[in-house]
Design a protein around this motif. Sequence first.
Motif, short mmCIF file in Angstrom:
data_model
loop_
_atom_site.label_atom_id
_atom_site.label_comp_id
_atom_site.label_asym_id
_atom_site.label_seq_id
_atom_site.Cartn_x
_atom_site.Cartn_y
_atom_site.Cartn_z
N THR A 337 22.49 17.38 16.45
CA THR A 337 21.96 16.07 16.79
C THR A 337 23.08 15.05 16.71
O THR A 337 23.90 15.08 15.78
CB THR A 337 20.78 15.67 15.90
OG1 THR A 337 20.32 14.38 16.29
CG2 THR A 337 21.13 15.65 14.41
N ASP A 338 23.17 14.21 17.71
CA ASP A 338 24.20 13.17 17.80
C ASP A 338 25.60 13.74 17.63
O ASP A 338 26.49 13.12 17.04
CB ASP A 338 23.93 12.07 16.78
CG ASP A 338 22.68 11.26 17.08
OD1 ASP A 338 22.02 11.56 18.09
OD2 ASP A 338 22.35 10.35 16.31
N GLY A 339 25.80 14.96 18.15
CA GLY A 339 27.13 15.56 18.17
C GLY A 339 27.46 16.43 16.99
O GLY A 339 28.43 17.19 17.03
N PHE A 340 26.66 16.39 15.92
CA PHE A 340 26.99 17.11 14.69
C PHE A 340 26.01 18.25 14.44
O PHE A 340 24.81 18.11 14.68
CB PHE A 340 27.00 16.15 13.50
CG PHE A 340 28.27 15.35 13.39
CD1 PHE A 340 29.24 15.66 12.45
CD2 PHE A 340 28.52 14.30 14.27
CE1 PHE A 340 30.42 14.93 12.36
CE2 PHE A 340 29.69 13.57 14.19
CZ PHE A 340 30.65 13.89 13.23
N PRO A 341 26.52 19.40 13.95
CA PRO A 341 25.66 20.57 13.77
C PRO A 341 24.67 20.39 12.63
O PRO A 341 24.94 19.72 11.63
CB PRO A 341 26.65 21.70 13.47
CG PRO A 341 27.87 21.02 12.94
CD PRO A 341 27.93 19.69 13.63
N VAL A 342 23.50 21.01 12.81
CA VAL A 342 22.47 21.06 11.77
C VAL A 342 22.15 22.53 11.50
O VAL A 342 22.51 23.42 12.28
CB VAL A 342 21.20 20.32 12.22
CG1 VAL A 342 21.48 18.84 12.43
CG2 VAL A 342 20.60 20.94 13.49
N GLN A 343 21.47 22.77 10.40
CA GLN A 343 20.96 24.11 10.16
C GLN A 343 19.94 24.42 11.24
O GLN A 343 19.04 23.63 11.51
CB GLN A 343 20.33 24.18 8.76
CG GLN A 343 21.33 24.00 7.63
CD GLN A 343 20.70 24.02 6.25
OE1 GLN A 343 19.51 24.33 6.11
NE2 GLN A 343 21.47 23.69 5.23
N HIS A 344 20.09 25.56 11.89
CA HIS A 344 19.29 25.86 13.07
C HIS A 344 17.81 25.94 12.74
O HIS A 344 17.41 26.48 11.70
CB HIS A 344 19.75 27.18 13.69
CG HIS A 344 21.12 27.11 14.30
ND1 HIS A 344 21.65 28.10 15.09
CD2 HIS A 344 22.08 26.15 14.24
CE1 HIS A 344 22.86 27.77 15.49
NE2 HIS A 344 23.15 26.59 14.96
N GLN A 345 17.00 25.38 13.65
CA GLN A 345 15.55 25.48 13.54
C GLN A 345 14.99 25.80 14.91
O GLN A 345 15.45 25.27 15.93
CB GLN A 345 14.94 24.16 13.06
CG GLN A 345 15.12 23.87 11.59
CD GLN A 345 14.10 22.87 11.07
OE1 GLN A 345 12.93 22.94 11.43
NE2 GLN A 345 14.54 21.95 10.23
N GLN A 346 13.98 26.67 14.92
CA GLN A 346 13.31 26.98 16.17
C GLN A 346 12.09 26.07 16.31
O GLN A 346 11.26 25.98 15.39
CB GLN A 346 12.89 28.45 16.23
CG GLN A 346 12.44 28.88 17.61
CD GLN A 346 12.17 30.36 17.70
OE1 GLN A 346 11.17 30.85 17.20
NE2 GLN A 346 13.08 31.10 18.34
N VAL A 347 11.98 25.41 17.45
CA VAL A 347 10.91 24.43 17.66
C VAL A 347 10.31 24.65 19.05
O VAL A 347 10.89 25.31 19.92
CB VAL A 347 11.43 22.99 17.53
CG1 VAL A 347 12.05 22.76 16.16
CG2 VAL A 347 12.42 22.64 18.64
N ALA A 415 21.83 18.82 7.54
CA ALA A 415 23.19 18.95 8.06
C ALA A 415 23.73 20.34 7.79
O ALA A 415 23.47 20.94 6.72
CB ALA A 415 24.09 17.90 7.43
N ALA A 416 24.48 20.88 8.74
CA ALA A 416 25.20 22.13 8.49
C ALA A 416 26.18 21.92 7.35
O ALA A 416 26.70 20.82 7.14
CB ALA A 416 25.92 22.57 9.76
N ASP A 417 26.45 22.99 6.60
CA ASP A 417 27.28 22.87 5.40
C ASP A 417 28.63 22.23 5.69
O ASP A 417 29.13 21.42 4.92
CB ASP A 417 27.50 24.26 4.78
CG ASP A 417 26.22 24.84 4.18
OD1 ASP A 417 25.26 24.07 3.97
OD2 ASP A 417 26.18 26.06 3.94
N GLU A 418 29.22 22.56 6.84
CA GLU A 418 30.59 22.12 7.12
C GLU A 418 30.68 20.63 7.43
O GLU A 418 31.79 20.07 7.44
CB GLU A 418 31.20 22.94 8.25
CG GLU A 418 30.52 22.78 9.60
CD GLU A 418 29.41 23.79 9.85
OE1 GLU A 418 29.11 24.05 11.03
OE2 GLU A 418 28.84 24.31 8.86
#
Length: 543
Positions: A337-347, A415-418
């Motif tokens: 979202t907004d260019g930055f990785p998140v922990q993946h979720q299926q929706v 947010a993704a860990d990194e």
Amino acid sequence: MNPINRRSMLLAGLGAAAAGALAACGSSRGTPALVSASDPAVATAEKNRTRTGATRKVTLVAAPARVELGAGLLADTWAFSGRTPGKELRVSAGDLVAATLSNQLPQKTPTSVHWHGIALRNDMDGVPPVTQAAVRGGSNFTYRFLTDAPGTYFFHPHVGVQLDRGLHAPLIVEDPKEPLAYDEEWVVVLDDWLDGVTGTPDEAFAELRQGMGDMHMGSHSAGSPGASGNGHSMGDMGGMDMSGGAMGGMSASPSASSSGRGRSMKFMLMGAQSTLLGGDAGDVKYPYHLVNGRVPADPQVYRSKPGKRIRLRLINAGGDTAYRVALGGHKLTLTHTDGFPVQHQQVDALLIGMGERYDVLVTLGDGVFPLVAAAEGKNANGMAVVRTGSGSRPTATVRPRELDGKLVTASQLRAADEVRLASKKAERRHRIELTGGMRTYNWAINGERFDMRNPTAHPIVVEQGQRVRLDFVNTTSMWHPIHLHGHTYQVGSSGPRKDTTIVLPNKTVSVFFDADNPGRWLLHCHNAYHGEAGMMALVAYQA
């Protein structure tokens, strides 16, 4: 000359005088000395960014254009190089962008380019007169900046309500070490459209800024006891419902005004309601909702093959509309979202406010499928089509069941860990109260309408190196997508990294960011009309 043009000419006329004023220290009210857009600290921050050595040159011609929106529908608008959305600009992280804006707009209209979501150098942010003088009609200006954060972004003007014309285009910053695995990529731009069809955004704003006044509602009026008049519907109007809801069919008279004279309500939208958005869904009547510049009656068709894994980059470039997005017959794996990785979720579906971007992965089935962008609360759709096999095209009004399936909002993402911010106590905290309403169209922050003639009057001051907490407190009856220039904040202690986030009515959202990009940055509602009415503030670094 209408109010928008007067303001535009003011911005152009400020020129060098504005630059000098912005470089001055503080205000008579005791504001500390502030870092200016031309301060050496801005150049120093730029030198510290990662760069590849490659330069990507592009020319953006802002000019009148007659665009075809599908089904033979023509609209006279303003666009970059004659098309809307404008041609995608694609670079690699670390590249230097050298983008020359050629302003060929009519009547010497000033304009600019804001690079939405990019944490770039302050003097290239494209906000007249805060970071630059407006680019006059007939003139050129070259933006030069590094794009060191990969992701999905876009660019648009930051003068008046020019955003709500055709002047926007995707900016994709590729990751040379891309961690996602996919076969193809599809950039999808969502937009609400009235320009050159029912009028212009300037005309829409001129009507909206008159407010609702004491418009008659059957035997009641917004000025009657128990009705504050701060919204289209009754979230703050004593329980009444101008949409014909709770009060059993009362509706606003389109010809009534507080002065008693007849007044046409050509652009103001009444009765748009969404539980997902906390009530009132929007201000403006749009005749069309577009996906990649096409109406649903004649949609863009994306052709691929069954089994292909596609990355969709979704951008909401609209002025006043949130979209609920789904691909019929498919699940979406949300990755950014907004260019930055998140922990993946299926929706099944996602909600995307103005200025937000989401990346999703989807494995395509066999057939013909509608990608629907439902205008949340407005009973209208935008649509594109994915074709991987035989089958007839979906109807323009199709509503896939996925739209009512599993939907997550930013508050449910992590947010993704990194990219999660390191744990650190906030050293500075600001309360950002979102105020105002529809009665006098007095949208503001902390009760102060932003004044472009005096942008440093009430700054939100931060210091280099601080961890900053902003508490967005929505005291209004409407939702607001709040965008911070030049930075990415984290929503809550472990939420997603974003630059634009939805704040629902009567709710508070706390965000955190590290003050690592010196200068003067706008914080504002990305509803084009709320922002222009005054829901903006200046986040400024103390010198």
